[in-house]
Write a protein that holds these residues in place. Structure first.
Motif, PDB file in Angstrom:
ATOM      1  N   ASP A   1     -10.894   7.927   0.548  1.00 33.65           N
ATOM      2  CA  ASP A   1      -9.964   9.027   0.817  1.00 33.65           C
ATOM      3  C   ASP A   1     -10.347  10.267   0.024  1.00 33.65           C
ATOM      4  OD1 ASP A   1      -8.549   7.329   2.461  1.00 33.65           O
ATOM      5  OD2 ASP A   1      -6.840   7.096   1.106  1.00 33.65           O
TER       6      ASP A   1
ATOM      7  N   ILE B   1      -7.275   3.165  -6.510  1.00 30.87           N
ATOM      8  CA  ILE B   1      -7.217   4.316  -5.614  1.00 30.87           C
ATOM      9  C   ILE B   1      -8.403   4.259  -4.648  1.00 30.87           C
ATOM     10  CG2 ILE B   1      -5.929   5.793  -7.185  1.00 30.87           C
ATOM     11  CD1 ILE B   1      -8.581   7.117  -7.927  1.00 30.87           C
ATOM     12  N   SER B   2      -8.236   4.852  -3.497  1.00 29.62           N
ATOM     13  CA  SER B   2      -9.268   4.842  -2.466  1.00 29.62           C
ATOM     14  C   SER B   2     -10.286   5.953  -2.709  1.00 29.62           C
ATOM     15  CB  SER B   2      -8.629   5.026  -1.091  1.00 29.62           C
ATOM     16  OG  SER B   2      -9.638   5.211  -0.131  1.00 29.62           O
TER      17      SER B   2
ATOM     18  N   THR C   1      -0.319  12.089  -3.510  1.00 30.68           N
ATOM     19  CA  THR C   1      -0.944  13.360  -3.169  1.00 30.68           C
ATOM     20  C   THR C   1      -1.669  13.892  -4.399  1.00 30.68           C
ATOM     21  OG1 THR C   1       0.789  13.819  -1.562  1.00 30.68           O
ATOM     22  CG2 THR C   1      -0.553  15.679  -2.280  1.00 30.68           C
TER      23      THR C   1
ATOM     24  N   THR D   1      -4.245  16.341  -1.129  1.00 29.47           N
ATOM     25  CA  THR D   1      -4.937  15.312  -0.346  1.00 29.47           C
ATOM     26  C   THR D   1      -4.210  13.986  -0.507  1.00 29.47           C
ATOM     27  OG1 THR D   1      -7.068  16.399  -0.667  1.00 29.47           O
ATOM     28  CG2 THR D   1      -7.117  14.073  -0.063  1.00 29.47           C
ATOM     29  N   GLN D   2      -3.941  13.321   0.606  1.00 35.81           N
ATOM     30  CA  GLN D   2      -3.310  12.005   0.564  1.00 35.81           C
ATOM     31  C   GLN D   2      -4.357  10.960   0.171  1.00 35.81           C
ATOM     32  OE1 GLN D   2       0.005  10.893   1.407  1.00 35.81           O
ATOM     33  NE2 GLN D   2       0.368  13.039   0.948  1.00 35.81           N
ATOM     34  N   VAL D   3      -4.050  10.192  -0.885  1.00 31.90           N
ATOM     35  CA  VAL D   3      -4.963   9.157  -1.372  1.00 31.90           C
ATOM     36  C   VAL D   3      -4.217   7.826  -1.375  1.00 31.90           C
ATOM     37  CG1 VAL D   3      -6.371   8.378  -3.324  1.00 31.90           C
ATOM     38  CG2 VAL D   3      -6.199  10.822  -2.807  1.00 31.90           C
ATOM     39  N   THR D   4      -4.839   6.815  -0.775  1.00 33.01           N
ATOM     40  CA  THR D   4      -4.245   5.487  -0.705  1.00 33.01           C
ATOM     41  C   THR D   4      -4.330   4.796  -2.063  1.00 33.01           C
ATOM     42  OG1 THR D   4      -4.940   5.293   1.591  1.00 33.01           O
ATOM     43  CG2 THR D   4      -4.366   3.249   0.469  1.00 33.01           C
TER      44      THR D   4
ATOM     45  N   MET E   1       0.852  -1.173   0.000  1.00 38.96           N
ATOM     46  CA  MET E   1       0.000   0.000   0.000  1.00 38.96           C
ATOM     47  C   MET E   1       0.895   1.232   0.000  1.00 38.96           C
ATOM     48  SD  MET E   1      -3.053   1.133   2.611  1.00 38.96           S
ATOM     49  CE  MET E   1      -2.168   0.716   4.070  1.00 38.96           C
ATOM     50  N   SER E   2       0.518   2.189  -0.814  1.00 37.27           N
ATOM     51  CA  SER E   2       1.259   3.442  -0.858  1.00 37.27           C
ATOM     52  C   SER E   2       0.256   4.588  -0.905  1.00 37.27           C
ATOM     53  CB  SER E   2       2.190   3.478  -2.062  1.00 37.27           C
ATOM     54  OG  SER E   2       1.446   3.379  -3.257  1.00 37.27           O
ATOM     55  N   LYS E   3       0.771   5.792  -0.856  1.00 38.65           N
ATOM     56  CA  LYS E   3      -0.088   6.976  -0.915  1.00 38.65           C
ATOM     57  C   LYS E   3       0.455   7.923  -1.969  1.00 38.65           C
ATOM     58  CE  LYS E   3      -2.147   6.886   3.577  1.00 38.65           C
ATOM     59  NZ  LYS E   3      -3.549   7.155   3.601  1.00 38.65           N
TER      60      LYS E   3
END
Length: 54
Positions: free
Chosen positions: A26, A22-23, A5, A9-12, A1-3
């Motif tokens: 989030d 993508i989440s 921007t 906004t941080q998106v998983t 899992m990474s994130k």
């Protein structure tokens, strides 16, 4: 899992079977203003289903 921007906004990002996902949670949580997070999901689902209903 990474994130990543996206617009500050941080998106998983999850990887499963060599595909990236993508989440949506989030992204919806970052939504500001009059729209609620549920509205984003509802709009997305309706947009996806409309072609199948015609």
């Amino acid at each position: 899992m990474s994130k990543i921007t996206v617009q500050e906004t941080q998106v998983t990002v999850l990887q499963w079977e060599e595909q990236d996902y993508i989440s949506l949670t989030d992204m919806a949580a970052a939504k500001e203003g009059d729209s609620r997070a549920a509205d984003i999901f509802t709009s997305s689902i309706v947009a996806y289903l409309v072609p199948y209903l015609e």
